[in-house]
Design a protein around this motif. Structure first.
Motif, PDB file in Angstrom:
ATOM      1  N   SER A 208       0.772  -1.304  -0.111  1.00 33.30           N
ATOM      2  CA  SER A 208       0.003  -0.067  -0.054  1.00 33.30           C
ATOM      3  C   SER A 208       0.889   1.389   0.074  1.00 33.30           C
ATOM      4  O   SER A 208       0.633   2.212  -0.491  1.00 33.30           O
ATOM      5  CB  SER A 208      -1.033   0.102   1.127  1.00 33.30           C
TER       6      SER A 208
ATOM      7  N   VAL B  76      -9.520   2.077  -1.375  1.00 24.93           N
ATOM      8  CA  VAL B  76      -9.241   0.755  -1.131  1.00 24.93           C
ATOM      9  C   VAL B  76      -8.869   0.540   0.377  1.00 24.93           C
ATOM     10  O   VAL B  76      -8.202   1.666   1.054  1.00 24.93           O
ATOM     11  CB  VAL B  76      -8.223  -0.150  -1.911  1.00 24.93           C
TER      12      VAL B  76
ATOM     13  N   LEU C 265      -5.384  -4.765   1.181  1.00 21.74           N
ATOM     14  CA  LEU C 265      -4.537  -4.920  -0.021  1.00 21.74           C
ATOM     15  C   LEU C 265      -2.999  -5.579   0.233  1.00 21.74           C
ATOM     16  O   LEU C 265      -2.783  -6.345  -0.344  1.00 21.74           O
ATOM     17  CB  LEU C 265      -4.170  -3.313  -0.663  1.00 21.74           C
TER      18      LEU C 265
ATOM     19  N   ILE D  14      -4.612  -7.485  -8.570  1.00 21.78           N
ATOM     20  CA  ILE D  14      -5.621  -6.323  -7.799  1.00 21.78           C
ATOM     21  C   ILE D  14      -5.767  -5.158  -8.932  1.00 21.78           C
ATOM     22  O   ILE D  14      -4.088  -4.634  -9.267  1.00 21.78           O
ATOM     23  CB  ILE D  14      -5.341  -5.933  -6.731  1.00 21.78           C
TER      24      ILE D  14
ATOM     25  N   SER E  56     -12.894  -0.989  -8.918  1.00 21.55           N
ATOM     26  CA  SER E  56     -12.011  -1.843  -8.044  1.00 21.55           C
ATOM     27  C   SER E  56     -12.128  -3.404  -8.766  1.00 21.55           C
ATOM     28  O   SER E  56     -13.318  -3.538  -9.227  1.00 21.55           O
ATOM     29  CB  SER E  56     -12.032  -1.887  -6.739  1.00 21.55           C
TER      30      SER E  56
ATOM     31  N   TRP F 283     -10.788  -7.023  -7.941  1.00 23.74           N
ATOM     32  CA  TRP F 283      -9.768  -8.011  -7.012  1.00 23.74           C
ATOM     33  C   TRP F 283     -10.088  -9.392  -7.840  1.00 23.74           C
ATOM     34  O   TRP F 283     -11.143 -10.144  -7.748  1.00 23.74           O
ATOM     35  CB  TRP F 283     -10.314  -8.376  -5.846  1.00 23.74           C
TER      36      TRP F 283
END
Length: 95
Positions: free
Chosen positions: A15, A41, A46, A59, A88, A90
């Protein structure tokens, strides 16, 4: 073509590398960049996902005016955002 590419760095959290890469690509200090990563996020999620040991994880999300991709190996890639990218995404190897 990505604006910024940051290889894995085991000393810093993924991150943190995302914030630094996006701020650098945007010509802004990481301390001054808006929105904060928390607004986009969950940084702890993460970090946990990247550090899970699953190399096939990818991601992808928009952060500011940039598109960010973080892989399970910790590689961070930042490029100009496009509208085709969801806010986003994932992905795990099972999807």
């Amino acid at each position: 073509m990505p604006d910024q590419t940051h290889p894995p760095d085991d000393r810093r959290a993924p991150s943190e590398r995302v914030v630094e890469a996006v701020a650098t690509a945007s010509g802004t200090s990481p301390l001054d960049f808006e929105p904060t990563l928390y607004d986009v996020v969950d940084p702890e999620a993460l970090d946990a996902l990247v550090r899970s040991g699953t190399e096939n994880v990818r991601i992808q999300f928009r952060y500011g005016d940039r598109s960010v991709v973080v892989t399970g190996t910790g590689h961070v890639e930042v490029s100009a955002s496009t509208e085709e990218i969801p806010s986003s995404e994932w992905l795990s190897p099972d999807e």
